[in-house]
Write a protein that holds these residues in place. Structure first.
Motif, mmCIF file in Angstrom:
data_model
loop_
_atom_site.group_PDB
_atom_site.id
_atom_site.type_symbol
_atom_site.label_atom_id
_atom_site.label_comp_id
_atom_site.label_asym_id
_atom_site.label_seq_id
_atom_site.Cartn_x
_atom_site.Cartn_y
_atom_site.Cartn_z
ATOM 1 N N TYR A 186 0.838 -1.211 0.000
ATOM 2 C CA TYR A 186 0.000 0.000 0.000
ATOM 3 C C TYR A 186 0.872 1.260 0.000
ATOM 4 O O TYR A 186 0.578 2.222 -0.718
ATOM 5 N N ASN A 187 1.934 1.252 0.802
ATOM 6 C CA ASN A 187 2.848 2.400 0.785
ATOM 7 C C ASN A 187 3.476 2.565 -0.598
ATOM 8 O O ASN A 187 3.662 3.689 -1.090
ATOM 9 N N GLY A 188 3.792 1.428 -1.219
ATOM 10 C CA GLY A 188 4.418 1.484 -2.534
ATOM 11 C C GLY A 188 3.529 2.068 -3.616
ATOM 12 O O GLY A 188 4.033 2.615 -4.607
ATOM 13 N N ILE A 189 2.202 1.983 -3.438
ATOM 14 C CA ILE A 189 1.292 2.574 -4.428
ATOM 15 C C ILE A 189 0.754 3.927 -3.963
ATOM 16 O O ILE A 189 -0.148 4.490 -4.590
ATOM 17 N N GLY A 190 1.275 4.425 -2.809
ATOM 18 C CA GLY A 190 0.914 5.762 -2.353
ATOM 19 C C GLY A 190 -0.248 5.841 -1.399
ATOM 20 O O GLY A 190 -0.734 6.940 -1.119
ATOM 21 N N LEU A 191 -0.712 4.707 -0.845
ATOM 22 C CA LEU A 191 -1.773 4.731 0.162
ATOM 23 C C LEU A 191 -1.117 4.648 1.535
ATOM 24 O O LEU A 191 -0.699 3.579 1.977
ATOM 25 N N THR A 192 -1.009 5.791 2.214
ATOM 26 C CA THR A 192 -0.245 5.845 3.462
ATOM 27 C C THR A 192 -1.053 5.470 4.696
ATOM 28 O O THR A 192 -0.478 5.097 5.711
ATOM 29 N N ASP A 193 -2.393 5.568 4.625
ATOM 30 C CA ASP A 193 -3.218 5.134 5.754
ATOM 31 C C ASP A 193 -3.420 3.624 5.639
ATOM 32 O O ASP A 193 -4.493 3.127 5.305
ATOM 33 N N GLY A 221 -9.412 8.359 0.084
ATOM 34 C CA GLY A 221 -8.912 9.195 -0.993
ATOM 35 C C GLY A 221 -8.124 8.462 -2.052
ATOM 36 O O GLY A 221 -7.316 9.078 -2.771
ATOM 37 N N ALA A 222 -8.333 7.149 -2.188
ATOM 38 C CA ALA A 222 -7.604 6.389 -3.188
ATOM 39 C C ALA A 222 -8.076 6.754 -4.591
ATOM 40 O O ALA A 222 -9.253 7.059 -4.813
ATOM 41 N N THR A 223 -7.158 6.725 -5.538
ATOM 42 C CA THR A 223 -7.529 6.895 -6.939
ATOM 43 C C THR A 223 -8.070 5.566 -7.467
ATOM 44 O O THR A 223 -7.943 4.512 -6.821
ATOM 45 N N ASP A 224 -8.660 5.603 -8.650
ATOM 46 C CA ASP A 224 -9.143 4.362 -9.270
ATOM 47 C C ASP A 224 -8.002 3.364 -9.425
ATOM 48 O O ASP A 224 -8.174 2.159 -9.173
ATOM 49 N N GLU A 225 -6.835 3.857 -9.832
ATOM 50 C CA GLU A 225 -5.684 2.981 -10.050
ATOM 51 C C GLU A 225 -5.198 2.369 -8.741
ATOM 52 O O GLU A 225 -4.863 1.175 -8.667
ATOM 53 N N GLN A 226 -5.162 3.181 -7.660
ATOM 54 C CA GLN A 226 -4.731 2.656 -6.364
ATOM 55 C C GLN A 226 -5.711 1.610 -5.841
ATOM 56 O O GLN A 226 -5.307 0.567 -5.305
#
Length: 451
Positions: A186-193, A221-226
């Motif tokens: 998740y951190n690697g795709i930018g989801l920090t929570d 706040g995730a994007t579709d891609e995340q």
């Protein structure tokens, strides 16, 4: 045997059902002790602050106002719903109380400390099969002082696989993941929570991937891609270590992810080798409680998946601490009541008789009661469970009484002191000596057999 409970959510077993439960408990104790786990028991009551100090708990906790009053609040004790951390409540699991026990007794324990614990717990469930308000759990944990080698994660999984294999239950599957793997991804795709993502993924089986994706986008706040990437990770499920290549094929790079991949690979490889067919790497397993930090496990009965997890837990590195001293641990909890309720409702196993008694000593006359007690004492001294008839009715009535109780043998002594024992199932009656006769091994003790 289906019966209507007088108080919903608080199971009570008939004697023959309780024998099945005792078989389950005795089997678990035997295997846990074979692996060197010591038995402990913690108090049923904890402070609300202790119970709720780690992670999100969405179950109702049962408070104890009167006990709080007696502790000195003068009748003004707050109910747990008020959020008073000093309010008292019944424990809803055994892991959090165990963490408190370790901290308070650290000076008396030898680490790594291996414990098993079998106790009642209480939780505000909506009663249904597999979910009760009062139920029994059987936990095993290994806790270290400052550090705990990862190898214990592997060992715990193997012990549980052995214990469950010894029970009269259908085939089961350990579904194992690693929180480091998930959080690193998740951190690697930018989801920090990452805790929030894990709580959303934990709902995957209940609400489905589309609704989980919406939660990830609307609440985190995730994007579709995340959201798509998080769900791709959760879709990976393999019966061997091939999940490693599947994760790497997603193209995410992160040091914590690599650490989690290596740990999960060790666990899966070991269980595949020693308990083949009993494990899958399932990257949808999240476990909603925040105190898990590495290995996480849920276990289902094959063909009974709707029952939910019958055994769950994992690695926790910071649940127990005292100042700068930490006590990392790893453990799993078996839902004994959930298992027993399914065994009974589906007639998966049953006891060979309904009472422990193997022999009823019949009375020839009321004056023969003392001699009958002597016979019973001789049989009991050699481990044969024995009852003595209460009155000298006709032998036919005494035999019917034994049949009604589920007792297989009736003992007779004539006026000359000659002894005979009758197997009331076959009708065979033979001479016997109370100092040497014994039933077959099958009849000596109640046994639980799969149906």
């Amino acid at each position: 045997m289906a019966r209507t409970a007088s108080l919903s959510g608080f199971p009570e077993w008939l004697p023959e059902e309780r024998l099945v439960e005792l078989h389950v408990l005795d089997t678990l104790r035997r295997i846990f002790e074979l692996h060197g786990f010591s038995s402990i028991e913690t108090r049923a009551v904890e402070t609300l602050g202790q119970l709720l100090r780690k992670g999100e708990v969405d179950k109702e906790v049962y408070g104890l106002r009167r006990l709080q009053d007696e502790e000195g609040d003068g009748g003004n004790a707050a109910a747990p719903a008020s959020g008073d951390p000093h309010a008292l409540a019944l424990h809803f699991d055994l892991t959090v109380p165990f963490a408190r026990y370790v901290v308070e007794n650290a000076g008396y324990l030898a680490f790594p400390f291996r414990r098993y614990q079998i106790q009642k717990v209480w939780r505000g469930e909506r009663p249904q099969e597999g979910r009760a308000r009062e139920f029994t759990q059987a936990d095993i944990d290994v806790v270290g002082d400052g550090e705990l080698p990862f190898r214990y994660d592997v060992e715990i999984a193997l012990v549980i696989a052995e214990a469950l294999s010894a029970l009269p239950i259908p085939d089961f599957l350990l579904r194992i993941n690693n929180r480091k793997l998930a959080e690193g991804f998740y951190n690697g795709i930018g989801l920090t929570d990452t805790a929030g993502v894990l709580r959303s993924i934990d709902k995957l089986e209940k609400i489905g991937p589309a609704k989980v994706a919406e939660l990830l986008k609307s609440e985190l706040g995730a994007t579709d891609e995340q959201a798509r990437s998080a769900l791709e990770l959760a879709s990976i499920r393999t019966g061997d270590t091939s999940f490693v290549a599947e994760v790497r094929a997603l193209g995410v790079s992160n040091d914590l992810l690599e650490e989690g991949l290596a740990e999960l690979e060790q666990v899966i490889a070991a269980v595949v080798q020693r308990a083949p067919g009993k494990v899958v790497a399932d990257l949808s397993i999240a476990r909603g409680l925040d105190y898990y930090t590495g290995t996480v496990v849920e276990t289902v009965l094959v063909g009974h998946e709707q029952l939910g997890s019958i055994c769950s837990g994992g690695r926790y590195d910071a649940l127990a601490s005292k100042g700068s001293r930490t006590f990392p641990g790893v453990g799993l909890s078996i839902g004994v009541t959930r298992l027993v309720s399914r065994i009974l409702s589906q007639n998966l196993a049953r006891a060979t008789r309904s009472v422990p008694t193997a022999v009823l000593v019949a009375l020839t006359t009321d004056d023969s009661w003392g001699g009958a007690q002597d016979v019973a004492a001789a049989l009991r001294s050699r481990g044969i469970a024995t009852e003595v008839a209460a009155k000298a009715e006709k032998f036919g009535k005494q035999i019917k009484f034994a049949h009604r109780r589920g007792i297989p043998f009736v003992w007779f002594t004539d006026e000359e002191g000659n002894h005979q024992v009758k197997d009331i199932r076959s009708g065979e009656q033979v001479d016997a000596d109370p100092t040497s006769w014994a039933p077959s091994g099958e009849d000596l003790h109640v046994r639980v057999r799969t149906a």
